[in-house]
Scaffold this active site. Sequence first.
Site, mmCIF file in Angstrom:
data_model
loop_
_atom_site.group_PDB
_atom_site.id
_atom_site.type_symbol
_atom_site.label_atom_id
_atom_site.label_comp_id
_atom_site.label_asym_id
_atom_site.label_seq_id
_atom_site.Cartn_x
_atom_site.Cartn_y
_atom_site.Cartn_z
ATOM 1 N N SER A 269 48.149 75.587 56.939
ATOM 2 C CA SER A 269 48.869 76.685 56.282
ATOM 3 C C SER A 269 48.189 78.011 56.572
ATOM 4 C CB SER A 269 48.834 76.420 54.773
ATOM 5 O OG SER A 269 49.159 77.591 54.071
ATOM 6 N N LYS B 269 43.417 72.425 52.619
ATOM 7 C CA LYS B 269 43.770 72.707 54.018
ATOM 8 C C LYS B 269 42.522 73.124 54.811
ATOM 9 C CE LYS B 269 48.151 71.907 53.476
ATOM 10 N NZ LYS B 269 48.729 70.662 54.009
ATOM 11 N N TYR C 205 44.859 73.852 46.455
ATOM 12 C CA TYR C 205 45.761 73.471 47.549
ATOM 13 C C TYR C 205 45.254 74.057 48.871
ATOM 14 C CZ TYR C 205 49.564 74.294 50.810
ATOM 15 O OH TYR C 205 50.302 74.394 51.960
HETATM 16 N N1 UFG Z 1 57.731 85.582 44.797
HETATM 17 C C1 UFG Z 1 58.396 86.270 43.808
HETATM 18 N N2 UFG Z 1 59.052 85.545 42.842
HETATM 19 C C2 UFG Z 1 59.070 84.181 42.839
HETATM 20 C C3 UFG Z 1 58.372 83.483 43.871
HETATM 21 C C4 UFG Z 1 57.712 84.220 44.821
HETATM 22 O O1 UFG Z 1 58.414 87.500 43.774
HETATM 23 O O2 UFG Z 1 59.669 83.569 41.939
HETATM 24 C C5 UFG Z 1 57.045 86.355 45.844
HETATM 25 C C6 UFG Z 1 55.552 86.120 45.898
HETATM 26 O O3 UFG Z 1 54.886 87.001 45.027
HETATM 27 C C7 UFG Z 1 55.245 86.367 47.378
HETATM 28 C C8 UFG Z 1 56.513 85.912 48.089
HETATM 29 O O4 UFG Z 1 57.531 85.916 47.106
HETATM 30 O O5 UFG Z 1 55.082 87.740 47.613
HETATM 31 C C9 UFG Z 1 56.425 84.527 48.692
HETATM 32 O O6 UFG Z 1 56.002 83.611 47.666
HETATM 33 P P1 UFG Z 1 56.068 82.035 47.879
HETATM 34 O O7 UFG Z 1 55.559 81.391 46.632
HETATM 35 O O8 UFG Z 1 57.410 81.629 48.368
HETATM 36 O O9 UFG Z 1 55.078 81.799 49.093
HETATM 37 P P2 UFG Z 1 53.531 82.166 49.235
HETATM 38 O O10 UFG Z 1 53.456 83.127 50.377
HETATM 39 O O11 UFG Z 1 52.888 82.541 47.979
HETATM 40 O O12 UFG Z 1 52.986 80.718 49.576
HETATM 41 C C10 UFG Z 1 53.297 80.137 50.781
HETATM 42 C C11 UFG Z 1 53.299 78.625 50.661
HETATM 43 C C12 UFG Z 1 51.922 78.108 50.427
HETATM 44 C C13 UFG Z 1 50.940 78.726 51.339
HETATM 45 C C14 UFG Z 1 51.037 80.223 51.299
HETATM 46 C C15 UFG Z 1 50.084 80.940 52.187
HETATM 47 O O13 UFG Z 1 54.132 78.191 49.630
HETATM 48 O O14 UFG Z 1 51.961 76.730 50.645
HETATM 49 O O15 UFG Z 1 52.346 80.580 51.670
HETATM 50 O O16 UFG Z 1 50.441 80.825 53.484
HETATM 51 F F1 UFG Z 1 49.693 78.365 50.998
#
Ligand code: UFG
Length: 334
Positions: free
Chosen positions: A124, A153, A149
């Site tokens: 990831s 990785k 998590y």
């Molecule tokens: N976000 C919101 N509201 C939500 C969910 C997410 O505003 O309800 C925002 C988050 O703050 C972030 C973006 O949308 O800015 C993406 O969030 P995600 O949770 O979809 O994804 P992340 O980038 O946080 O996490 C993903 C994967 C993980 C991985 C991570 C880092 O889910 O497995 O990328 O690469 F570890």
Amino acid sequence: MAVLVPGGAGYIGSHTVVELLNVGKDVIIIDNFSNSKPETLDNIRKITGKDFKFYEMDYADREKLEKVFEENKIEAVLNFASLKAVGESVKMPIDYYINNVSGVLVLLDVMKKYNVKKFVFSSSATVYGEENPIPYLESMPTGVATNPYGTTKIFIEQILKDIYVSDNEWDIAILRYFNPIGSHESGLLGEDPKGIPTNLMPYIVRVACGQLEKLYVFGDDYETPDGTGIRDFIHVVDLAKGHIKALDKLEKEGNGIFIYNLGTGKGYSVLELVNTFMETTGQKVPYEIIGRRPGDIAVSYANVDKAKEELGWVAEKDLKEMCQDSWNYIVKSK
Ligand code: UFG
């Protein structure tokens, strides 16, 4: 010779199995349905018109796993059997370390016993931590993860490097995924997390279909053009195709440990994704801006030159297709 796919009924696993079958591979899936459904297996058969062997079991059950290796001629393993919810990992670190780290150690040990040494690992972008500059390059040092998590990785990447040093007959590809969204164009495969989704796109689609009232956007005070977080969203079918290219490299060239970013190389903000989703699908996604989510970084996107040069792989699908396909799956599965 077959390719073994633990976690092949899951979101990324099922899309990758489709691509493996499409290029004529024999596939064996292992899954315990902890975050997936049996219907997915039938849907893979429907899409590809091909069949595969299936074992319902925990991939870390050594006794059963050894039986799988005894009963089949396996050439390579692509492992998707992993717990992946960041927030849950903070509450249940032991489960994450047991399933993701101990589990993969059992798998690698059984592979070694049966002399199967081609392995593709689902890593990831989270391994880059908070310190590295954007865009992320594979040559950058891995950082410190902000949750268990992510730490699993980083640990497994190190374990794989150590294994390769001990025995360079291993052929290992470490694929660092950015933010996979979208689903197969048939609408038969997709992401349907149990409970309330924590990732952005699964949350958006539940709001769009009225199951959740509104989206909470976590922060609009980041140093980005619209203040919301920026991510490298990649269509899951492009991501799945990246695995085929990586496996190809291991089969043709072998003897090495290779690391690739699988992203598009472009970043889109949370609000850009929400707006593109609304424009493409015609669905409303009411949202409210609230405070930042702890552990989130402002911007994450990949440098994808290495995968292009060494694998001949580039992501082809754009943000609109990602939105349309994510929505198609929900429409079709309701
Ligand atoms: N976000 C919101 N509201 C939500 C969910 C997410 O505003 O309800 C925002 C988050 O703050 C972030 C973006 O949308 O800015 C993406 O969030 P995600 O949770 O979809 O994804 P992340 O980038 O946080 O996490 C993903 C994967 C993980 C991985 C991570 C880092 O889910 O497995 O990328 O690469 F570890």
